[in-house]
Design an enzyme around this catalytic site. Structure first.
Site, PDB file in Angstrom:
ATOM      1  N   GLY A   1     -15.507  24.092 106.077  1.00 30.09           N
ATOM      2  CA  GLY A   1     -15.940  25.024 105.670  1.00 30.09           C
ATOM      3  C   GLY A   1     -17.149  25.333 106.687  1.00 30.09           C
ATOM      4  CG  ASN A   2     -18.610  28.893 107.492  1.00 27.73           C
ATOM      5  OD1 ASN A   2     -19.724  29.444 106.552  1.00 27.73           O
ATOM      6  ND2 ASN A   2     -17.703  29.437 106.726  1.00 27.73           N
ATOM      7  NE  ARG A   3     -22.520  24.333 113.114  1.00 33.17           N
ATOM      8  CZ  ARG A   3     -22.679  23.021 113.258  1.00 33.17           C
ATOM      9  NH1 ARG A   3     -23.591  22.473 112.741  1.00 33.17           N
ATOM     10  NH2 ARG A   3     -21.360  22.486 114.057  1.00 33.17           N
TER      11      ARG A   3
END
Ligand code: CTP
Length: 413
Positions: free
Chosen positions: A215-217
């Site tokens: 995923g990412n932030r």
């Protein structure tokens, strides 16, 4: 109620709560009446210790209401909450601010605030110690997060005889904040009416196994702020959202998508009917070649993941566009280099590119604020703006509308 009707009637619901500054509500009523507002006053029981009820009725031309009981079958608190162009609480006591932040509804005014669809503004008035108390500060920040606008108190002499910050703002300041809010709402109602806006927001999760993902932030805050702004301005909004911890914007058609592939499918489904596409989602560039159907157990060895590129959704949407559609892409960068951004804009085939520097502290992923460098296809526009994501959302939509007007002019020339 029909929005045009609301505009024409210019109704202000003035809430007065228990503070010595309540008597100053009379000056407000007179000023609002001079400016052709229809003023409806709702006072709390405690306000009536300081507000001369009959004088307020003569000045406003309406009865001052305090209780939900006895209003009769025609008027309900829900109608009162919705017919006003704005709800102004002046003065707002510490107790009433706490009530609003907690969502309490134990009298007519607090019930109206809970049922309101109109913009709410409030002008606190209290002792400095009360204003500085962590409880009040917490309540103020809750209200701020709901877009309920504070008109901050001023320094001066207080009811106790002490001096400090806590005096209700001046009548002129309150009036201009109110006018600005009504003007913004009126402006917002008009400029996206009848338009369909498609927005993507948040991260994507690419599965590794049933437990793990890539995923990412991204928090989704920028995309959600854009959706809220477009809704306020009258658009029909479809929000394609990755997994985020945000409540769905009131009035949006929300569609959840987890992976880039799911997002692609949902976006392609909604794109043909959109007038405007805003791609604020942080879509993963890579996905796992094969995800595991069972949880991968550790086996004492290194684990190499085979990743493959995801499709570039924005690029393919821009290729499939029909005339009249406007597309804004986003770029999450660790350094803003104009030449590279211009290349990205042209490569993707978008009209506008909003780039943010995600490595800057206090902006980018997760933050309530951001710094955006906005460029356009012709290289005419290159503007940088910092601020709250909510304000930046309004600014970006202004720029999209400006771009559409210019594009229309160019087509007609
Ligand atoms: N985007 C997309 N599909 C992808 C990756 C990104 O549609 N697979 C969109 C994003 O929603 C954003 C824009 O493309 O609006 C730019 O995203 P960004 O990650 O900055 O650019 P990339 O194309 O991934 O390029 P790079 O990471 O190499 O800079």
């Amino acid at each position: 109620m029909d929005d045009n009707l609301k505009q024409k009637k210019r109704i202000i619901l003035l809430g007065v709560t228990g503070s010595i500054a309540a008597h100053r509500a009379l000056d407000l009523i007179r000023l609002l009446k001079t400016e052709n507002y229809d003023v409806k006053v709702v006072a709390t029981e405690n306000a009536l210790h300081f507000l001369p009820k009959e004088t307020a009725e003569v000045f406003s031309g309406n009865t001052v209401e305090t209780s939900a009981y006895g209003l009769g079958p025609q008027v309900s608190h829900v109608e009162w909450a919705q017919e006003a162009s704005a709800i102004l609480i002046a003065p707002a006591s510490a107790d009433f601010i706490a009530k609003m932040a907690l969502g309490l509804a134990d009298d007519l005014l607090s019930t109206i605030c809970l049922a309101a669809s109109s913009r709410i503004l409030f002008a606190p008035a209290m002792e400095e110690r009360m204003y500085d108390h962590p409880a009040t500060k917490t309540h103020l920040s809750i209200l701020k997060s709901w877009n309920i606008r504070e008109i901050p108190p001023e320094a001066g002499s207080l009811a106790s005889g002490r001096s400090g910050v806590g005096r209700m703002a001046g009548i002129d300041s309150i009036f201009s904040a109110l006018q600005e809010a009504v003007r913004q709402d009126t402006h917002e109602i008009k400029d996206l009416l009848g338009k369909t806006v498609l927005i993507s927001a948040g991260p994507t999760y690419e599965p590794i196994d049933p437990v793990r993902f890539i995923g990412n932030r991204s928090s989704g805050k920028m995309g959600y702020a854009l959706a809220e702004s477009a809704i306020r301005r009258g658009a029909n909004v479809t929000l394609i959202s990755g997994p985020v911890a945000l409540p769905p914007p009131h009035g949006a058609n929300i569609v959840y998508a987890e992976t880039a592939r799911e997002m692609q499918e949902k976006l392609f489904h909604h794109f043909p009917s959109a007038d405007i596409l805003i791609m604020a989602a942080a879509i993963s560039d890579y996905t796992t070649k094969n995800s595991f159907s069972q949880k991968k157990k550790k086996d004492g060895k290194d684990w190499l993941l085979h990743l493959e590129e995801n499709p570039d959704i924005l690029f393919s949407l821009a290729k499939a566009r029909r005339p009249g559609q406007t597309i804004m892409g986003f770029a999450a960068e660790t350094a803003l280099v104009k030449k590279e951004l211009q290349d990205k804009l042209l490569r993707k085939g978008v009209d506008l590119l909003a780039a943010n520097n995600i490595s800057e502290t206090g902006s980018g992923f997760g933050s309530d604020n951001n710094t955006i460098l906005l460029i356009d296809q012709d290289g005419l526009l290159s503007e940088e703006k910092s601020g709250a994501k909510k304000d930046l959302a309004d600014w970006l939509i202004n720029k999209i509308l400006l771009h559409r007007t210019r594009a229309l002019q160019n087509r007609n020339d």
